[in-house]
Each structure stands twice: as C-alpha cells, then as structure tokens.
Scaffold this motif. Structure first.
Motif, PDB file in Angstrom:
ATOM      1  N   LEU A  30       0.903  -0.901   0.128  1.00 40.91           N
ATOM      2  CA  LEU A  30       0.114   0.103   0.080  1.00 40.91           C
ATOM      3  C   LEU A  30       0.786   0.783   0.150  1.00 40.91           C
ATOM      4  CD1 LEU A  30      -3.166   0.895   0.368  1.00 40.91           C
ATOM      5  CD2 LEU A  30      -2.095   1.165   2.773  1.00 40.91           C
ATOM      6  N   HIS A  31       1.691   1.300   0.888  1.00 34.50           N
ATOM      7  CA  HIS A  31       2.916   2.376   0.866  1.00 34.50           C
ATOM      8  C   HIS A  31       3.296   2.787  -0.097  1.00 34.50           C
ATOM      9  CE1 HIS A  31       2.085   2.922   5.874  1.00 34.50           C
ATOM     10  NE2 HIS A  31       1.380   3.302   5.139  1.00 34.50           N
ATOM     11  N   ALA A  32       3.891   1.681  -0.828  1.00 33.46           N
ATOM     12  CA  ALA A  32       4.600   1.597  -2.050  1.00 33.46           C
ATOM     13  C   ALA A  32       3.703   2.195  -3.116  1.00 33.46           C
ATOM     14  CB  ALA A  32       5.879   0.300  -2.083  1.00 33.46           C
ATOM     15  N   ASP A  33       2.801   2.013  -3.468  1.00 31.15           N
ATOM     16  CA  ASP A  33       2.306   2.475  -4.131  1.00 31.15           C
ATOM     17  C   ASP A  33       2.085   4.475  -4.316  1.00 31.15           C
ATOM     18  OD1 ASP A  33       0.157   3.537  -6.645  1.00 31.15           O
ATOM     19  OD2 ASP A  33      -0.940   1.733  -5.626  1.00 31.15           O
ATOM     20  N   SER A  67      -4.896   4.293  17.731  1.00 31.30           N
ATOM     21  CA  SER A  67      -4.114   4.489  16.647  1.00 31.30           C
ATOM     22  C   SER A  67      -4.562   4.441  14.999  1.00 31.30           C
ATOM     23  CB  SER A  67      -3.162   3.438  15.796  1.00 31.30           C
ATOM     24  OG  SER A  67      -1.780   3.625  15.768  1.00 31.30           O
ATOM     25  N   LYS A  68      -3.394   4.025  13.711  1.00 31.62           N
ATOM     26  CA  LYS A  68      -4.376   3.783  12.698  1.00 31.62           C
ATOM     27  C   LYS A  68      -4.933   2.216  12.764  1.00 31.62           C
ATOM     28  CE  LYS A  68      -3.858   7.310  10.272  1.00 31.62           C
ATOM     29  NZ  LYS A  68      -2.903   8.433  11.143  1.00 31.62           N
ATOM     30  N   TRP A  69      -5.491   1.749  11.938  1.00 34.06           N
ATOM     31  CA  TRP A  69      -5.933   0.455  12.093  1.00 34.06           C
ATOM     32  C   TRP A  69      -5.739  -0.735  10.911  1.00 34.06           C
ATOM     33  CZ3 TRP A  69      -9.330   3.052  15.565  1.00 34.06           C
ATOM     34  CH2 TRP A  69      -9.512   2.933  17.035  1.00 34.06           C
ATOM     35  N   ARG A  70      -6.204  -1.436  10.988  1.00 31.41           N
ATOM     36  CA  ARG A  70      -5.529  -2.898   9.632  1.00 31.41           C
ATOM     37  C   ARG A  70      -7.006  -2.426   8.927  1.00 31.41           C
ATOM     38  NH1 ARG A  70      -3.199  -6.644   6.513  1.00 31.41           N
ATOM     39  NH2 ARG A  70      -4.851  -8.031   5.685  1.00 31.41           N
ATOM     40  N   VAL A  71      -7.658  -1.586   7.747  1.00 30.68           N
ATOM     41  CA  VAL A  71      -8.929  -2.290   6.971  1.00 30.68           C
ATOM     42  C   VAL A  71      -8.815  -3.138   5.879  1.00 30.68           C
ATOM     43  CG1 VAL A  71     -10.550  -0.792   5.884  1.00 30.68           C
ATOM     44  CG2 VAL A  71      -9.081   0.514   7.241  1.00 30.68           C
ATOM     45  N   PHE A  77      -7.770  -7.236   2.547  1.00 37.26           N
ATOM     46  CA  PHE A  77      -6.784  -6.111   3.262  1.00 37.26           C
ATOM     47  C   PHE A  77      -6.621  -4.825   1.891  1.00 37.26           C
ATOM     48  CE2 PHE A  77      -3.342  -2.965   3.487  1.00 37.26           C
ATOM     49  CZ  PHE A  77      -2.641  -2.819   4.061  1.00 37.26           C
ATOM     50  N   LEU A  78      -7.364  -3.772   2.803  1.00 35.91           N
ATOM     51  CA  LEU A  78      -7.846  -2.638   1.302  1.00 35.91           C
ATOM     52  C   LEU A  78      -7.243  -1.477   2.475  1.00 35.91           C
ATOM     53  CD1 LEU A  78     -11.557  -3.129   1.822  1.00 35.91           C
ATOM     54  CD2 LEU A  78     -10.522  -3.974  -0.594  1.00 35.91           C
ATOM     55  N   TYR A  96      -7.242   8.424   6.560  1.00 37.23           N
ATOM     56  CA  TYR A  96      -7.373   6.532   5.605  1.00 37.23           C
ATOM     57  C   TYR A  96      -6.827   6.447   4.255  1.00 37.23           C
ATOM     58  CZ  TYR A  96     -10.486   9.549   2.992  1.00 37.23           C
ATOM     59  OH  TYR A  96     -10.352  10.896   2.227  1.00 37.23           O
ATOM     60  N   LEU A  97      -6.314   5.145   4.241  1.00 41.03           N
ATOM     61  CA  LEU A  97      -5.133   5.094   3.392  1.00 41.03           C
ATOM     62  C   LEU A  97      -5.866   3.818   2.451  1.00 41.03           C
ATOM     63  CD1 LEU A  97      -3.448   6.710   1.563  1.00 41.03           C
ATOM     64  CD2 LEU A  97      -1.235   4.756   2.715  1.00 41.03           C
ATOM     65  N   LEU A  98      -6.673   4.010   1.246  1.00 38.58           N
ATOM     66  CA  LEU A  98      -7.024   2.991   0.855  1.00 38.58           C
ATOM     67  C   LEU A  98      -6.651   2.680  -0.600  1.00 38.58           C
ATOM     68  CD1 LEU A  98     -10.844   3.618   0.980  1.00 38.58           C
ATOM     69  CD2 LEU A  98      -9.259   1.801   2.578  1.00 38.58           C
ATOM     70  N   ALA A  99      -6.231   1.532  -0.644  1.00 41.94           N
ATOM     71  CA  ALA A  99      -5.743   0.389  -1.905  1.00 41.94           C
ATOM     72  C   ALA A  99      -6.305   1.290  -2.916  1.00 41.94           C
ATOM     73  CB  ALA A  99      -5.278  -0.665  -2.256  1.00 41.94           C
ATOM     74  N   ARG A 100      -6.143   1.628  -3.493  1.00 42.07           N
ATOM     75  CA  ARG A 100      -7.099   1.790  -5.625  1.00 42.07           C
ATOM     76  C   ARG A 100      -8.299   1.339  -5.408  1.00 42.07           C
ATOM     77  NH1 ARG A 100      -2.935   2.228  -9.949  1.00 42.07           N
ATOM     78  NH2 ARG A 100      -0.750   1.479  -8.822  1.00 42.07           N
TER      79      ARG A 100
END
Length: 168
Positions: A30-33, A67-71, A77-78, A96-100
């Motif tokens: 996710l963070h590399a996209d 904190s920030k949690w896994r969605v 995983f999103l 929030y940070l969501l995958a494309r």
C-alpha cells in the motif's frame, strides 16, 4: 479477537482490526503505490519506513487504545484508517489510506463516518472533543469525503487544509 487481532469497529462493508507484525507485506505494498501515496506528505515509502510505521501503530494501540488500524473488506486487505495526534494541537486527527481497488465505491465515506462515531463514543479526556483531518490542496476526493462525513474546512495550516468535525 481472531488470530491475535482485536476487532475495533465494523461497518456494513468494512471492518477495522489491530495490526500484527505479519501485516508488513500488505502495508508495504500500500505504502509503495505512488498513486495511493500521491496525496500523502511522505509520498511512497520504503519497506523499512513502513516497518517502523507498522511498529508505531501497534505500539500506539497498546499504549492508548487507538491508532491507525488495518481495514479489511470482503476481498481482504484494503488499507489503513484511524487516528493520530493532530500536529501537536491537542486534537485527535482522523485519517485513512485505501488501496486503489477500494476507490470510487463510497468506502472512504462509510469509513470516515464510522471513525467519527467511534471518536465520539471513545472520548480522550486530554484532547479536544472535535475531530480534525488534514488534506493536501488538490485532493478534492478527500475533501468531499470529509464534507459528507460532517466535517467543514476550518483553515489552512502548514500548506494543508484543516477540516474539523461539526458538532451535532
């Protein structure tokens, strides 16, 4: 709790859980996209930077219960979403940070509304009752999400738009 994860909240289409160290691959992808990270001040992150971030999320949740949690959704995983401390201001910040693959289906709005409700149900006595969000100018999609979730633009600070939750 399943597999060592604690479920934090659930919406009709999403659920948020705590992180496990084994989540590094998902979060690193996710963070590399570059497209996902386009509106983040850090830009794309290395695996090492993501590992540090993941460890911070786990530690924050253990220390303060948020904190920030896994969605996750039906497809797996999103992304990540939850709270941080808003720029040393005495406010909780929602993010929030969501995958494309999760874009364009109203999931960010559903998530932000649920996080706002969680914030109101779990006040942090040392912090202001209002919730803040920070958006880089040009991120019209996040501005719309926040407005739909009951936030209004309050000002500009350090080159970012500052949104605050509107009290009902």
């Amino acid at each position: 709790m399943t597999g060592g994860r604690e479920e934090i909240l659930r919406t009709p289409r999403l659920w948020l859980t705590t992180w496990l160290p084994s989540d590094l691959d998902d979060l690193a992808a996710l963070h590399a996209d570059p497209e996902v990270m386009r509106h983040m001040t850090t830009g794309p992150q290395t695996r090492a930077a993501t590992r540090e971030r993941l460890e911070a999320f786990i530690g924050e949740h253990q220390r303060r219960g948020w904190s920030k949690w896994r969605v996750e959704g039906a497809s797996g995983f999103l992304g990540r979403a939850g709270f941080g401390l808003a720029h040393r201001s005495g406010y909780r910040e929602v993010g929030y940070l969501l995958a494309r693959a999760a874009w364009g289906a109203g999931l960010a709005t559903e998530l932000t509304q649920a996080l706002r409700q969680w914030h109101e149900e779990h006040p942090e006595p040392a912090l202001a009752p209002e919730l803040r969000a920070y958006v880089l100018p040009g991120n019209a999609a996040s501005c719309r999400v926040l407005e739909k979730a009951g936030f209004r633009e309050a000002r500009k600070e350090d080159g970012q738009l500052v949104f605050e939750s509107v009290r009902p």
